[in-house]
Design a protein around this motif. Sequence first.
Motif, PDB file in Angstrom:
ATOM      1  N   ASP A   9       0.861  -1.180   0.000  1.00 52.40           N
ATOM      2  CA  ASP A   9       0.000   0.000   0.000  1.00 52.40           C
ATOM      3  C   ASP A   9       0.897   1.231   0.000  1.00 52.40           C
ATOM      4  O   ASP A   9       1.579   1.515   0.990  1.00 52.40           O
ATOM      5  CB  ASP A   9      -0.897  -0.028   1.244  1.00 52.40           C
ATOM      6  N   VAL A  11       0.238   4.342   0.171  1.00 50.79           N
ATOM      7  CA  VAL A  11      -0.121   5.346   1.184  1.00 50.79           C
ATOM      8  C   VAL A  11       0.471   4.960   2.538  1.00 50.79           C
ATOM      9  O   VAL A  11       1.024   5.802   3.258  1.00 50.79           O
ATOM     10  CB  VAL A  11      -1.653   5.497   1.290  1.00 50.79           C
ATOM     11  N   VAL A  12       0.379   3.685   2.884  1.00 51.23           N
ATOM     12  CA  VAL A  12       0.929   3.213   4.158  1.00 51.23           C
ATOM     13  C   VAL A  12       2.452   3.324   4.156  1.00 51.23           C
ATOM     14  O   VAL A  12       3.057   3.690   5.168  1.00 51.23           O
ATOM     15  CB  VAL A  12       0.492   1.762   4.430  1.00 51.23           C
ATOM     16  N   ALA A  69      -2.545  11.429   4.487  1.00 53.27           N
ATOM     17  CA  ALA A  69      -2.463   9.970   4.398  1.00 53.27           C
ATOM     18  C   ALA A  69      -3.340   9.304   5.451  1.00 53.27           C
ATOM     19  O   ALA A  69      -3.975   8.272   5.193  1.00 53.27           O
ATOM     20  CB  ALA A  69      -1.008   9.522   4.556  1.00 53.27           C
ATOM     21  N   LEU A  72      -6.815   9.208   4.348  1.00 53.64           N
ATOM     22  CA  LEU A  72      -7.009   8.171   3.335  1.00 53.64           C
ATOM     23  C   LEU A  72      -7.014   6.775   3.945  1.00 53.64           C
ATOM     24  O   LEU A  72      -7.607   5.845   3.388  1.00 53.64           O
ATOM     25  CB  LEU A  72      -5.902   8.264   2.276  1.00 53.64           C
ATOM     26  N   ARG A  73      -6.336   6.626   5.083  1.00 61.51           N
ATOM     27  CA  ARG A  73      -6.262   5.330   5.766  1.00 61.51           C
ATOM     28  C   ARG A  73      -6.613   5.523   7.244  1.00 61.51           C
ATOM     29  O   ARG A  73      -5.757   5.436   8.123  1.00 61.51           O
ATOM     30  CB  ARG A  73      -4.853   4.727   5.629  1.00 61.51           C
ATOM     31  N   ALA A  75      -7.916   3.741   9.446  1.00 60.17           N
ATOM     32  CA  ALA A  75      -7.643   2.620  10.349  1.00 60.17           C
ATOM     33  C   ALA A  75      -6.273   2.744  11.009  1.00 60.17           C
ATOM     34  O   ALA A  75      -6.018   2.135  12.053  1.00 60.17           O
ATOM     35  CB  ALA A  75      -7.730   1.298   9.584  1.00 60.17           C
ATOM     36  N   ALA A  76      -5.406   3.552  10.409  1.00 62.68           N
ATOM     37  CA  ALA A  76      -4.045   3.693  10.942  1.00 62.68           C
ATOM     38  C   ALA A  76      -3.952   4.738  12.046  1.00 62.68           C
ATOM     39  O   ALA A  76      -2.895   4.886  12.664  1.00 62.68           O
ATOM     40  CB  ALA A  76      -3.082   4.061   9.812  1.00 62.68           C
ATOM     41  N   PRO A 124       0.690  -1.297   9.032  1.00 62.60           N
ATOM     42  CA  PRO A 124       0.258  -2.032   7.825  1.00 62.60           C
ATOM     43  C   PRO A 124      -0.766  -3.122   8.122  1.00 62.60           C
ATOM     44  O   PRO A 124      -1.707  -3.325   7.344  1.00 62.60           O
ATOM     45  CB  PRO A 124       1.571  -2.635   7.298  1.00 62.60           C
ATOM     46  N   VAL A 127      -4.259  -1.488   8.773  1.00 60.28           N
ATOM     47  CA  VAL A 127      -4.871  -0.942   7.561  1.00 60.28           C
ATOM     48  C   VAL A 127      -5.350  -2.052   6.629  1.00 60.28           C
ATOM     49  O   VAL A 127      -6.447  -1.987   6.063  1.00 60.28           O
ATOM     50  CB  VAL A 127      -3.876  -0.022   6.827  1.00 60.28           C
ATOM     51  N   SER A 128      -4.533  -3.092   6.473  1.00 65.15           N
ATOM     52  CA  SER A 128      -4.855  -4.152   5.508  1.00 65.15           C
ATOM     53  C   SER A 128      -5.757  -5.234   6.082  1.00 65.15           C
ATOM     54  O   SER A 128      -6.287  -6.059   5.340  1.00 65.15           O
ATOM     55  CB  SER A 128      -3.564  -4.793   4.994  1.00 65.15           C
TER      56      SER A 128
END
Length: 225
Positions: A9, A11-12, A69, A72-73, A75-76, A124, A127-128
Amino acid sequence: RACHPVRPDSVVLVLSGLLGFLTYSYDRMHDLSEESDIINAPERTNWLRANYTFMVYLCAIAVVISLIAMLLRPAAIFPIMSTIGLACAYSLPILPDGRSLKKIPGVKTALIVVLWVILTFLIPMTVSGVHWSFPIIGGILYESLMIASIANLNDIRDTRGDSLAGVPTIPVIFGVRIAFFFSLVTIIAATMVGATLGNWVLVMLGVIGTIGLLFNSSKVLEMLR
């Protein structure tokens, strides 16, 4: 069942890289006035002093990109907040006696390990949506041992300044010889973890690191004289 390659990813990757940069930069810029930094790394300290404004702007840009970022993510966000909290707690006088966490014996190496695990694994994974597994746990253990070894070697280099500044690193507390063998044991242990995982790239990295340590052992132990 066919195995599909895992795509990183982007972004990550950017987020983890920027957070690593910000964490390191904050720690270095916060300690500019400390005697240990002046003694341990005079060139770096002088460069940061001369380019302080530039670094502030660079960090500000990194913060803005990191915030984008994070949007956009989302969850992080939680592991990122944990990273920021640990980084601040390390340098700021948050303890009742006015000390920071860096003044507690052994905290420096442990905190570096935890921060890298958060940046390279937990963010990571969060997020994933990857679940815990034996290879991931092994990877975290491998990385933790390698980073502990490397961080401790840096502390050996900085023994004189840390000792004068009262930073209780492993070489300051136990001496350079014990600290050297700590790095040697941890890097050998990391190599064994790599072998257990069946990842020969990790094994080779561990072997190369071990050989490098042994070849430079005389230079390290010269500090005892």
